[in-house]
Design an enzyme around this catalytic site. Structure first.
Site, PDB file in Angstrom:
ATOM      1  N   HIS A  90     -37.419  28.713 -25.636  1.00 29.40           N
ATOM      2  CA  HIS A  90     -37.417  29.941 -26.821  1.00 29.40           C
ATOM      3  C   HIS A  90     -38.878  29.896 -27.478  1.00 29.40           C
ATOM      4  O   HIS A  90     -39.466  28.913 -27.703  1.00 29.40           O
ATOM      5  CB  HIS A  90     -36.414  29.800 -27.808  1.00 29.40           C
ATOM      6  N   ASP A  92     -39.428  31.726 -30.348  1.00 31.27           N
ATOM      7  CA  ASP A  92     -39.480  31.892 -32.028  1.00 31.27           C
ATOM      8  C   ASP A  92     -39.137  30.346 -32.481  1.00 31.27           C
ATOM      9  O   ASP A  92     -39.021  29.333 -31.918  1.00 31.27           O
ATOM     10  CB  ASP A  92     -38.095  32.550 -32.473  1.00 31.27           C
ATOM     11  N   ASP A 124     -40.771  22.368 -30.293  1.00 25.58           N
ATOM     12  CA  ASP A 124     -39.579  23.018 -30.323  1.00 25.58           C
ATOM     13  C   ASP A 124     -39.693  24.745 -30.726  1.00 25.58           C
ATOM     14  O   ASP A 124     -40.078  25.034 -31.732  1.00 25.58           O
ATOM     15  CB  ASP A 124     -38.866  22.599 -31.511  1.00 25.58           C
ATOM     16  N   GLU A 157     -33.689  32.119 -31.075  1.00 22.74           N
ATOM     17  CA  GLU A 157     -32.757  30.838 -30.948  1.00 22.74           C
ATOM     18  C   GLU A 157     -32.634  30.307 -32.369  1.00 22.74           C
ATOM     19  O   GLU A 157     -31.436  29.969 -32.741  1.00 22.74           O
ATOM     20  CB  GLU A 157     -33.306  29.932 -30.146  1.00 22.74           C
ATOM     21  N   GLU A 158     -33.570  30.134 -33.056  1.00 21.28           N
ATOM     22  CA  GLU A 158     -33.440  29.430 -34.344  1.00 21.28           C
ATOM     23  C   GLU A 158     -32.500  30.168 -35.316  1.00 21.28           C
ATOM     24  O   GLU A 158     -32.193  29.506 -36.328  1.00 21.28           O
ATOM     25  CB  GLU A 158     -34.937  29.173 -34.783  1.00 21.28           C
ATOM     26  N   HIS A 423     -38.371  21.185 -36.838  1.00 23.92           N
ATOM     27  CA  HIS A 423     -37.730  21.801 -38.044  1.00 23.92           C
ATOM     28  C   HIS A 423     -38.420  21.333 -39.528  1.00 23.92           C
ATOM     29  O   HIS A 423     -38.171  21.786 -40.685  1.00 23.92           O
ATOM     30  CB  HIS A 423     -36.284  21.737 -38.254  1.00 23.92           C
TER      31      HIS A 423
HETATM   32  N1  BES Z   1     -34.025  22.610 -30.043  1.00 18.20           N
HETATM   33  C1  BES Z   1     -33.084  22.909 -31.163  1.00 18.20           C
HETATM   34  C2  BES Z   1     -31.797  21.882 -30.748  1.00 18.20           C
HETATM   35  C3  BES Z   1     -32.290  20.574 -30.785  1.00 18.20           C
HETATM   36  C4  BES Z   1     -32.555  19.682 -31.881  1.00 18.20           C
HETATM   37  C5  BES Z   1     -32.313  19.590 -29.570  1.00 18.20           C
HETATM   38  C6  BES Z   1     -32.719  18.569 -31.874  1.00 18.20           C
HETATM   39  C7  BES Z   1     -32.472  18.603 -29.458  1.00 18.20           C
HETATM   40  C8  BES Z   1     -33.005  17.999 -30.555  1.00 18.20           C
HETATM   41  C9  BES Z   1     -32.758  24.080 -31.480  1.00 18.20           C
HETATM   42  O1  BES Z   1     -33.859  24.991 -31.281  1.00 18.20           O
HETATM   43  C10 BES Z   1     -32.197  24.283 -32.741  1.00 18.20           C
HETATM   44  O2  BES Z   1     -32.744  23.893 -33.563  1.00 18.20           O
HETATM   45  N2  BES Z   1     -31.217  25.096 -32.746  1.00 18.20           N
HETATM   46  C11 BES Z   1     -30.565  25.728 -33.952  1.00 18.20           C
HETATM   47  C12 BES Z   1     -29.546  26.610 -33.449  1.00 18.20           C
HETATM   48  C13 BES Z   1     -28.543  27.110 -34.604  1.00 18.20           C
HETATM   49  C14 BES Z   1     -29.361  28.000 -35.532  1.00 18.20           C
HETATM   50  C15 BES Z   1     -27.520  27.813 -34.137  1.00 18.20           C
HETATM   51  C16 BES Z   1     -29.881  24.372 -34.718  1.00 18.20           C
HETATM   52  O3  BES Z   1     -29.494  23.377 -34.147  1.00 18.20           O
HETATM   53  O4  BES Z   1     -30.175  24.278 -36.050  1.00 18.20           O
HETATM   54 MN    MN Z   2     -34.888  24.494 -33.348  1.00 15.58          MN
END
Ligand code: BES
Ligand code: MN
Length: 453
Positions: A90, A92, A124, A157-158, A423
């Site tokens: 992604h 974003d 990320d 995605e975020e 994050h």
């Molecule tokens: N890449 C992350 C998910 C992730 C976090 C994978 C840590 C491996 C290690 C993804 O981009 C993410 O942060 N997704 C959000 C989605 C949510 C808004 C539905 C999340 O998990 O907060």
């Molecule tokens: Mn993320």
């Protein structure tokens, strides 16, 4: 020089990769127009589309998804009869948060003394796209790409707005593939090759409590007047038991994780827990992170400390998220959370709940041939055995892909090992990890094609 031409090719390509990642990171592509202008996302999307065209991809398109953002698609045909591999990333990113706390500017990719490259989205997940490009180029320059390749790079995605999920449901032929490599996870720790076999799902609600026609003097009325902020604090606190376990009525709280162990000392270091501070909850670290729900208060609207007056509050709002493990339906969990909040509201205070988005959890089938191919590729790329871990974060598209394409083999890898601090402020990617994973991905394509041929 290694004895592997693929590894040499990837190593030689690192300067170009860094320059490309720097361009991509320079777009402040936060998919929330309230925070940053959406042109930044448009620019990032165009950059991705141009990059895919430059690889000779066909059918490159900016797909308008129902949430008003754009995902970028491309297709590269391979040899006749070859399997199709879908590569996901992604473009974003999360907002930069406290820009003052970044030691170098968030949207300028900067190498620091530790050798890591710092910038928002470096791991990320903009680095994930660069990883895919490096793998494809290394293959092309070393005998060719042995599979049909589809690439999809999501634009929101975020935010959890579900745009690409709905698009895929409506256009199921688009991303059909034999294997999917989601480049948006991370190694269990730096240099330890890992596939992620489960993700938690997530739902978010906004809770507003109202009790008075207006704020009141806390001396003249306090002690009797129903304080909306106090009510909200009580609601939030009710979401955990005495030990600190998330305890939403109706949700399981004691499921075990069967698989990789996460030693407490490692967790403390990864999470940078301050000395002397306890970890809330019971059960193993892995139980709590990967097999159980967890609630987080993401924000509270109430007076900030500076400028606060001695008043009883008439109104207060909290944004609350709930992560749910594989096996729990995120929508049902959201309803359980709403019911819990309503029941936990004291003093007949007026409570209103807005449901924000939800994304489903995911569990992979680790017995599939693609896993065996990835294990072999990882062992060759890293010189050590791959582990299979859980992950507490969410990538809602994974559930959609496994529902729409029940036969597709879905693998999660990526650059977000704990030191990447995704994050948070000062997010970074380790270029050695980028190179090793690009090699592993290239080798995976070879292994997978050979196994299927
Ligand atoms: N890449 C992350 C998910 C992730 C976090 C994978 C840590 C491996 C290690 C993804 O981009 C993410 O942060 N997704 C959000 C989605 C949510 C808004 C539905 C999340 O998990 O907060
Ligand atoms: Mn993320």
């Amino acid at each position: 020089m290694s004895n592997s031409p693929l590894a040499d090719a990837v190593q030689a390509a690192l300067p170009r990769a860094r320059a490309e990642l720097a361009e991509l990171v320079s777009f402040a592509s936060v998919a929330d127009p309230r925070l940053l202008p959406s042109q930044e996302c448009d620019r990032a999307a165009r950059w991705v589309a141009d990059a895919l065209r430059a690889e000779g991809m066909r059918d490159v398109a900016l797909l308008d998804t129902p949430d008003g953002t754009q995902s970028v698609y491309g297709f590269l045909p391979g040899p006749a009869g070859a399997p199709t591999v879908l590569l996901y990333a992604h473009y974003d990113v999360q907002p930069p948060l406290d820009e003052e706390a970044w030691l170098t500017p968030p949207f300028e990719l900067t190498e620091r003394e530790d050798g890591r490259w710092y910038g928002r989205g470096a791991a990320d997940c903009k680095g994930g796209l660069i990883m895919h490009l490096m793998a494809l180029r290394a293959l092309r320059d070393n005998g060719g790409i042995p599979v049909n390749v589809k690439v999809i790079v999501e634009g929101s995605e975020e935010q959890g707005t579900g745009g690409l999920e709905r698009y895929v449901e409506a256009n199921p032929e688009l991303l059909a593939a034999d294997a999917v490599v989601i480049g948006d996870s991370g190694n269990f720790r730096l240099g330890l090759p890992t596939v992620t076999a489960s993700l938690r799902g997530m739902c978010v609600i906004e809770v507003t409590v109202e009790t008075l026609a207006g704020n009141l003097h806390s001396g003249q009325f306090g002690g009797v007047a129903p304080d909306a902020l106090a009510a909200l604090i009580r609601i939030c606190d009710s979401l955990r038991d005495r030990e600190g376990n998330t305890a939403v009525q109706g949700l399981p709280t004691s499921e075990p994780w069967t698989g990789l162990d996460y030693p407490e000392e490692d967790f403390r270091a990864d999470a940078r827990v301050l000395d002397g501070v306890d970890l809330p909850g019971s059960g193993s670290i892995a139980d709590r992170l990967w097999a159980r729900p967890s609630v987080t208060v993401l924000g509270i609207d109430c007076p900030p400390v500076t400028g606060a007056t001695p008043s009883v509050q008439a109104r207060a709002t909290a944004l609350i998220s709930l992560r749910v493990p594989a096996g729990v339906d995120a929508e049902a969990a959201q309803e359980a959370l709403v019911a819990h909040v309503e029941a936990a509201t004291p003093w007949n205070a007026r409570v209103s709940v807005t449901r924000h988005g939800h994304g489903q959890p995911f569990r992979a089938d680790t017995t599939s041939p693609a896993y065996a191919a990835m294990a072999k590729a990882m062992r060759e790329a890293y010189g050590r055995d791959m582990v299979v871990s859980g992950m507490g974060g969410s990538i809602p598209l994974c559930n959609t892909l496994s529902t729409v394409y029940p036969d597709a083999e879905i693998l999660l890898i990526g650059l977000s090992e704990p030191a990447a601090q995704i994050h948070a402020v000062n997010e970074s990617v380790d270029p050695t990890e980028l190179a090793a994973l690009a090699v592993a991905e290239a080798l995976f394509c070879r292994e997978y094609a050979a196994g299927r041929g």
